[in-house]
Design a protein around this motif. Structure first.
Motif, PDB file in Angstrom:
ATOM      1  N   THR A   1       0.834  -1.202   0.000  1.00 19.92           N
ATOM      2  CA  THR A   1       0.000   0.000   0.000  1.00 19.92           C
ATOM      3  C   THR A   1       0.862   1.243   0.000  1.00 19.92           C
ATOM      4  O   THR A   1       2.002   1.238   0.476  1.00 19.92           O
ATOM      5  CB  THR A   1      -0.945   0.036   1.216  1.00 19.92           C
ATOM      6  N   GLU A   2       0.284   2.323  -0.534  1.00 23.08           N
ATOM      7  CA  GLU A   2       0.977   3.613  -0.561  1.00 23.08           C
ATOM      8  C   GLU A   2      -0.062   4.727  -0.577  1.00 23.08           C
ATOM      9  O   GLU A   2      -1.086   4.604  -1.260  1.00 23.08           O
ATOM     10  CB  GLU A   2       1.863   3.714  -1.801  1.00 23.08           C
TER      11      GLU A   2
ATOM     12  N   LEU B   1      -0.959   8.153  -2.003  1.00 27.04           N
ATOM     13  CA  LEU B   1      -0.568   8.986  -3.138  1.00 27.04           C
ATOM     14  C   LEU B   1      -0.846  10.462  -2.887  1.00 27.04           C
ATOM     15  O   LEU B   1      -0.145  11.329  -3.407  1.00 27.04           O
ATOM     16  CB  LEU B   1      -1.303   8.529  -4.401  1.00 27.04           C
TER      17      LEU B   1
ATOM     18  N   CYS C   1      -5.184   6.633  -2.106  1.00 26.53           N
ATOM     19  CA  CYS C   1      -4.199   5.607  -1.787  1.00 26.53           C
ATOM     20  C   CYS C   1      -4.175   4.536  -2.874  1.00 26.53           C
ATOM     21  O   CYS C   1      -5.119   4.389  -3.653  1.00 26.53           O
ATOM     22  CB  CYS C   1      -4.457   4.988  -0.417  1.00 26.53           C
ATOM     23  N   GLU C   2      -3.082   3.811  -2.905  1.00 29.09           N
ATOM     24  CA  GLU C   2      -2.883   2.751  -3.889  1.00 29.09           C
ATOM     25  C   GLU C   2      -2.693   1.438  -3.155  1.00 29.09           C
ATOM     26  O   GLU C   2      -2.009   1.376  -2.127  1.00 29.09           O
ATOM     27  CB  GLU C   2      -1.655   3.055  -4.750  1.00 29.09           C
TER      28      GLU C   2
ATOM     29  N   LYS D   1      -1.690  -2.656  -4.055  1.00 29.04           N
ATOM     30  CA  LYS D   1      -1.252  -3.642  -5.036  1.00 29.04           C
ATOM     31  C   LYS D   1      -1.317  -5.031  -4.422  1.00 29.04           C
ATOM     32  O   LYS D   1      -1.016  -5.212  -3.233  1.00 29.04           O
ATOM     33  CB  LYS D   1       0.184  -3.357  -5.492  1.00 29.04           C
TER      34      LYS D   1
ATOM     35  N   GLN E   1       2.887  -8.297 -10.051  1.00 33.05           N
ATOM     36  CA  GLN E   1       1.656  -7.593  -9.693  1.00 33.05           C
ATOM     37  C   GLN E   1       0.485  -8.161 -10.482  1.00 33.05           C
ATOM     38  O   GLN E   1       0.508  -8.222 -11.713  1.00 33.05           O
ATOM     39  CB  GLN E   1       1.791  -6.096  -9.970  1.00 33.05           C
TER      40      GLN E   1
ATOM     41  N   GLY F   1      -3.895  -3.913  -9.377  1.00 33.40           N
ATOM     42  CA  GLY F   1      -3.559  -2.553  -8.989  1.00 33.40           C
ATOM     43  C   GLY F   1      -4.842  -1.795  -8.711  1.00 33.40           C
ATOM     44  O   GLY F   1      -5.796  -1.887  -9.488  1.00 33.40           O
TER      45      GLY F   1
ATOM     46  N   THR G   1      -6.690   1.931  -6.949  1.00 33.68           N
ATOM     47  CA  THR G   1      -6.643   3.214  -6.261  1.00 33.68           C
ATOM     48  C   THR G   1      -7.965   3.401  -5.535  1.00 33.68           C
ATOM     49  O   THR G   1      -9.024   3.012  -6.042  1.00 33.68           O
ATOM     50  CB  THR G   1      -6.412   4.389  -7.227  1.00 33.68           C
TER      51      THR G   1
END
Length: 257
Positions: free
Chosen positions: A71-72, A74, A83-84, A86, A93, A96, A98
């Protein structure tokens, strides 16, 4: 039935019950959709927020196998968070996503802003759809009630869905998770094409919320548009007992069996 997923940190053990109708080695799209939604909901926000949109790209078939979550954030703000999420299988991957969250706040709305009611039969007054468990192990974890049309049959349909079994071991099923699980059934709710002669696998899923759903039952009021060039759209208005609350769209890959 055991939970679809068991987590140890960012590592995910997948149950065979995650399998979908196209290939028993591959997951039903509802399963990873619920997993990325769960992961996104656990990313902290500066203020209380609710999910407003989930966009999921199924980059490869998601195997019924161990996965890893990454997770990230953004974009972090006082009013939104983007947030993202994966999902990876053996380092590659496969999903994906968001997820957009919007600040939760109580508003005094004008009197003419009202819920859009559902003028279709309730789950209790709808036809029980009980003949689809054999098509997919994951379907056994979901109850269906047909308010209009029939699931998997050609033509527009309106189907109620309820998740009956745990998705993440030891974790409650959130309302957003219930919505995305139901939403991934859009292509079967308004299939248009004969399942026995055609495949119409979705390559993505976008679910947008005007508000958070309430209760266990989620209805898809759906239709499909099929093109002659191998693509199509499955679209659904999402509702609960109080009225319509969102929309779902899938991009379809159309192929002759």
């Amino acid at each position: 039935m055991t939970a679809i997923y068991r987590l140890d940190g960012n590592s995910v053990v997948t149950s065979p019950d995650a399998a979908g109708p196209w290939d028993r080695r591959m997951q039903h799209g509802s399963a990873p959709a619920s997993l990325v939604t769960w992961a996104a909901e656990r990313i902290p926000t500066q203020v209380a927020m609710d999910i407003a949109r989930v966009t999921i790209d199924l980059m490869r078939p998601v195997p019924v196998a161990p996965l890893t979550i990454a997770t990230e954030v953004l974009r972090e703000g006082r009013k939104i968070q983007l947030c993202e999420v994966k999902l990876l299988a053996e380092g590659a991957q496969v999903v994906g996503a968001t997820v957009l969250k919007i600040k939760r706040q109580a508003l005094a709305l004008p009197d003419d802003i009202k819920e859009l009611p559902v003028e279709l039969p309730s789950p209790e007054d709808s036809l029980v759809e009980d003949g689809h468990a054999a098509t997919s192990p994951f379907v056994r974890s979901v109850s269906m009630r047909a308010a209009r049309g029939r699931f998997g049959q050609a033509g527009a349909g309106a189907i109620w869905f309820r998740v009956d079994h745990p998705l993440i071991e030891g974790e409650a099923i959130s309302q957003a998770m219930r919505a995305v699980v139901a939403a991934d059934f859009s292509n079967g709710t308004a299939s248009t094409l004969d399942f026995r002669a055609w495949t119409y696998i979705n390559a993505d899923l976008t679910v947008s919320f005007a508000r958070q759903p309430v209760g266990e039952w989620i209805m898809l009021d759906g239709e499909s548009w099929i093109g002659a060039d191998g693509t199509g759209l499955a679209m659904s208005r999402l509702a609960d007992r109080q009225g319509y609350f969102g929309r779902a769209v899938q991009s379809l890959v159309i192929e002759k069996r």
